[in-house]
Design a protein around this motif. Structure first.
Motif: not given
Lengths: 255, 255
Positions: A170-171, B214-215, B200-201, A163, A166-167, B196-197, B204, A111-115, B229, A126, A120, B194, A124
């Protein structure tokens, strides 16, 4: 710690970050499979693995096969793999645990944003796991615990909601950063002015529930400021709509 | 560095964070004025200053008077102060530089989110200054530079836009964190998943323009995920509307 022989299907951001974390943790990456021969070759070289162009050619013998591709490609990939009895997981936040009688299925969702090129701290992140049987779940737990201090057993239904959360967190937050950067750049102000504010906003909620961390004109009902902002945003209908909707949403939480 | 004698009007989050930063930097806080005698007394004690209950009683003789109150209270406070010839600034993101013939006016706007008991690293906070004459601007620059490495001369019009950008980047992002936390808590998942996300957001975009960072399903046009969703969010009309609007907004940036 048991060292797993891992095969990766996919060469995007999730595959590459996860592959590096697994390699660093002492596992071996055997193959990297991707339809894109270039990214497969690059990632395979990074991970000391062999590149493969076609899921049908992925070799048996790995302890775990990790499918890290777009949701819509997961089932087509799975149907091409010829690996009876193998442990095969996907990394999707939204897809359910796949029932497929000839293999052992699981979910391994970091559960993370990967770029690309942004490191990363996996320890830590999840890692949300799910499996069809307890022995498989124990194996996924072992793999997860080797890269992260936060492995969670989470059902498909809850994972989908995670998820979605998370959107939002984060997104959508990142998109608000983009909107804010646009507003400054249009006026020839450096978008970098936002960075300490963005850091502090994210830091505050590490210590405080976001409801208690809320500041700004919406939460303090500062009508004069809200009206001045909306007037300026009349020139940008989409931003005007977002400003109004999120302001109303902040205010409705209070009541 | 010149040490200023500072009077603070206001005892909220901006006044208290700014007062502490100024004290730490070697300035003296003479008085803290607030209609709320309790918070005035607490903050005055923290800053080794005298508490004052009424703007009309604020003493002359300070080098700078900082009005850190709600926007709508700034002019009423200013009209009660009896400090001819003094340097008086407000800390608002939205109010213009106030023209008031009998005093020297300025703006001293720290671009940050301030919350009680959450420390702020003031050295990195952009301090936006504005003044009616160059000598006053030089004084504000000296005060700003004593607490921050990032003092910016910014006009009223640009400051207003900076404030709007801050609402998007900070207030609205924080609200999205709150929405995400709600979604998890409703399903008995810890909102801490949430964190760590969120970190990281925010991290970044310290390295990468948010457009490149953006992801998620919106930017990769993952219709299956977006539809799943939105279907789940039908039970929460407000969240459904926010999800749809921000998804469209992300997608319209790409085209």
């Amino acid at each position: 710690m048991r060292s797993f022989r891992v095969s990766l299907i996919g060469s995007g951001n999730v595959a590459s970050h996860l592959g590096k974390a697994l390699l660093t943790a002492g596992h071996r990456i055997i193959e990297v499979c991707s339809r894109n021969p270039e990214t497969a070759a690059v990632l395979a070289a990074d991970l000391s693995a062999d590149p493969v162009g076609n899921p049908a050619e992925v070799q048996p013998g790995a302890d775990i096969y990790i499918i890290a591709v777009k949701d819509e490609a997961v089932i087509p990939v799975l149907e091409q793999l010829k690996l009876p009895g193998s442990l095969i997981v996907h990394t999707s936040g939204t897809l359910p645990l796949i029932q497929h009688s000839s293999v052992r299925n699981g979910v391994f969702y970091p559960f993370q944003t990967f770029t690309k090129n942004i490191p990363v701290n996996f320890s830590e992140v999840p890692v949300c796991i799910e499996a069809g049987d307890p022995a498989t779940l124990a194996e996924l737990n072992a793999v997860g615990a080797s890269i992260s201090g936060n492995v969670q057993v989470i059902s498909s239904e809850k994972r989908k909601i995670l998820h979605i959360a998370g959107v939002f967190a984060s997104n959508f937050s990142n998109h608000l950063y983009a909107i804010a950067s646009d507003l400054l750049e249009k006026e020839h102000m450096p978008a970098g002015l936002l960075l300490p504010l963005i850091r502090q906003t994210a830091n505050k909620v590490q210590l405080l529930h976001p409801e208690k961390a809320q500041t700004g004109p919406a939460v303090r009902n500062d009508e004069a400021v809200l009206n001045a902002h909306l007037k300026h945003l009349e020139a940008y209908p989409e931003l005007h709509e977002i400003y109004q909707l999120l302001t109303r949403s902040i205010q409705s939480r209070k009541s």
